[in-house]
Design a protein around this motif. Structure first.
Motif, PDB file in Angstrom:
ATOM      1  N   LYS A  75      35.233  44.829  42.560  1.00 17.68           N
ATOM      2  CA  LYS A  75      35.178  44.280  43.824  1.00 17.68           C
ATOM      3  C   LYS A  75      36.189  42.935  44.009  1.00 17.68           C
ATOM      4  O   LYS A  75      37.049  42.688  44.828  1.00 17.68           O
ATOM      5  N   ASN A  76      35.970  42.015  42.952  1.00 19.69           N
ATOM      6  CA  ASN A  76      36.537  40.988  42.824  1.00 19.69           C
ATOM      7  C   ASN A  76      38.034  40.889  42.056  1.00 19.69           C
ATOM      8  O   ASN A  76      38.473  39.995  41.598  1.00 19.69           O
ATOM      9  N   HIS A  77      38.618  42.262  42.384  1.00 18.57           N
ATOM     10  CA  HIS A  77      39.848  42.294  41.618  1.00 18.57           C
ATOM     11  C   HIS A  77      41.518  41.483  42.270  1.00 18.57           C
ATOM     12  O   HIS A  77      41.025  41.273  43.394  1.00 18.57           O
ATOM     13  N   ALA A  78      41.881  40.823  41.308  1.00 23.87           N
ATOM     14  CA  ALA A  78      43.198  39.765  41.601  1.00 23.87           C
ATOM     15  C   ALA A  78      44.212  40.568  42.479  1.00 23.87           C
ATOM     16  O   ALA A  78      44.932  39.518  43.088  1.00 23.87           O
ATOM     17  N   SER A  79      44.197  42.018  42.538  1.00 28.87           N
ATOM     18  CA  SER A  79      45.126  42.649  43.137  1.00 28.87           C
ATOM     19  C   SER A  79      44.793  42.691  44.553  1.00 28.87           C
ATOM     20  O   SER A  79      45.559  43.322  45.612  1.00 28.87           O
ATOM     21  N   PHE A  80      43.699  42.246  45.115  1.00 28.33           N
ATOM     22  CA  PHE A  80      43.150  42.489  46.491  1.00 28.33           C
ATOM     23  C   PHE A  80      43.685  41.184  47.517  1.00 28.33           C
ATOM     24  O   PHE A  80      43.165  40.125  47.044  1.00 28.33           O
ATOM     25  N   TYR A  81      44.212  41.399  48.445  1.00 31.61           N
ATOM     26  CA  TYR A  81      44.597  40.152  49.310  1.00 31.61           C
ATOM     27  C   TYR A  81      43.460  39.529  49.619  1.00 31.61           C
ATOM     28  O   TYR A  81      43.239  38.242  49.696  1.00 31.61           O
ATOM     29  N   CYS A 117      40.206  51.910  45.690  1.00 26.94           N
ATOM     30  CA  CYS A 117      39.590  52.397  44.445  1.00 26.94           C
ATOM     31  C   CYS A 117      38.593  51.376  43.821  1.00 26.94           C
ATOM     32  O   CYS A 117      38.502  51.286  42.417  1.00 26.94           O
ATOM     33  N   VAL A 118      37.813  50.976  44.533  1.00 24.08           N
ATOM     34  CA  VAL A 118      36.643  50.096  44.083  1.00 24.08           C
ATOM     35  C   VAL A 118      35.623  50.988  43.176  1.00 24.08           C
ATOM     36  O   VAL A 118      35.113  52.205  43.856  1.00 24.08           O
ATOM     37  N   GLN A 119      35.298  50.556  42.192  1.00 16.94           N
ATOM     38  CA  GLN A 119      34.251  51.125  41.171  1.00 16.94           C
ATOM     39  C   GLN A 119      33.122  51.865  41.978  1.00 16.94           C
ATOM     40  O   GLN A 119      32.621  51.240  42.774  1.00 16.94           O
ATOM     41  N   PRO A 178      39.151  42.240  36.331  1.00 17.52           N
ATOM     42  CA  PRO A 178      39.312  41.706  37.627  1.00 17.52           C
ATOM     43  C   PRO A 178      40.653  40.700  37.631  1.00 17.52           C
ATOM     44  O   PRO A 178      41.226  40.539  38.563  1.00 17.52           O
ATOM     45  N   GLN A 179      41.203  40.461  36.526  1.00 20.43           N
ATOM     46  CA  GLN A 179      42.166  39.327  36.411  1.00 20.43           C
ATOM     47  C   GLN A 179      43.354  39.969  36.282  1.00 20.43           C
ATOM     48  O   GLN A 179      44.613  39.485  36.288  1.00 20.43           O
TER      49      GLN A 179
END
Ligand code: VGL
Ligand code: ZN
Length: 233
Positions: A78-84, A110-112, A136-137
């Motif tokens: 959920k905390n992925h760096a590609s999400f605005y 595509c959240v796990q 996430p980074q």
């Protein structure tokens, strides 16, 4: 003695060369969030039900022809760096610098373990599913490794199965299909991409992606062509 040495060498090299020439298929990120069909959060143009059906039918034909089928699956925390949404004051498609490289910011997708991450084809088609983008980074358009250089298990799986040639298609032409295909070439695989089984985020980058893949020696097939694939050298 000479004959024995010849036989040993022939068996060893002959078999390893033959094994390395097998054809495998990679279906890239055919997941709910990338489709109009499932009202996905990052729905790509042209990903209606008919497209998914065509991809599924084509994949079944390839499997029936004896080729092992692999899938990649975008699989973000959920905390992925590609999400605005994880950056203040940013909107979808903004570009930021992440670890010194341009990073497009996407709507969360595509959240796990969410329905949006589901692959829309029959899971029984796949010999293996390789998940990517879990850190996430770092983003990971390529199925082989993420932008931080951390490898997935894909290359190892293909090598173990003796795959030397790849037929690749899926979503999106200008991101994950392109990155996976170019990475495959860089790793020494011969690659075919089936254009009409792919869909791109934007027309211009999609056209550019096709040209770039061609320029790296990737064979672009317009449609599924079992005869051309069988003759893949
Ligand atoms: C993809 C954008 C973000 C893709 C994945 O599958 O092409 N595109 N994450
Ligand atoms: Zn992604």
């Amino acid at each position: 003695m000479k004959l024995l040495a010849f036989l040993v060498l022939f068996t060893f090299f002959g078999l390893s060369v033959m094994a390395a020439e097998k054809i495998g298929v990679i279906v890239v990120d055919v997941q709910a969030d990338f489709t109009k069909f499932k009202n996905g959060s990052l729905a790509v143009e042209g990903t209606d039900e008919a497209y998914i059906k065509t991809v599924e039918e084509s994949t079944k034909k390839l499997k029936a022809s004896g080729y092992p089928i692999y899938a990649t699956q975008d699989w973000h925390p959920k905390n992925h760096a590609s999400f605005y949404t994880n950056h203040p004051n940013k909107k979808p498609f903004d570009v930021i610098k992440l670890h010194g490289k341009d990073q497009v910011l996407w709507s969360p997708h595509c959240v796990q373990n969410t329905p949006g991450a589901e692959i829309l084809l029959d899971k029984k088609l796949f010999k293996a599913v390789v998940r990517k983008g879990k850190d996430p980074q770092y983003d990971s358009y390529s199925g082989f490794q993420d932008d931080g250089g951390k490898k997935t298990e894909l290359d190892e799986i293909l090598k173990k199965d003796g795959i030397g040639k790849l037929v690749i298609y899926g979503i999106a032409t200008d991101y994950c299909v392109k990155a996976t295909a170019l990475d495959a070439v860089a790793r020494g695989y011969k690659v075919m991409v089936i254009k009409n089984l792919c869909r791109g985020v934007a027309p211009e980058s999609t056209q550019k992606a096709i040209e770039e893949m061609k320029s790296k020696g990737i064979i672009i097939l317009e449609d599924l062509d079992l005869e051309r694939i069988k003759a893949f050298k």
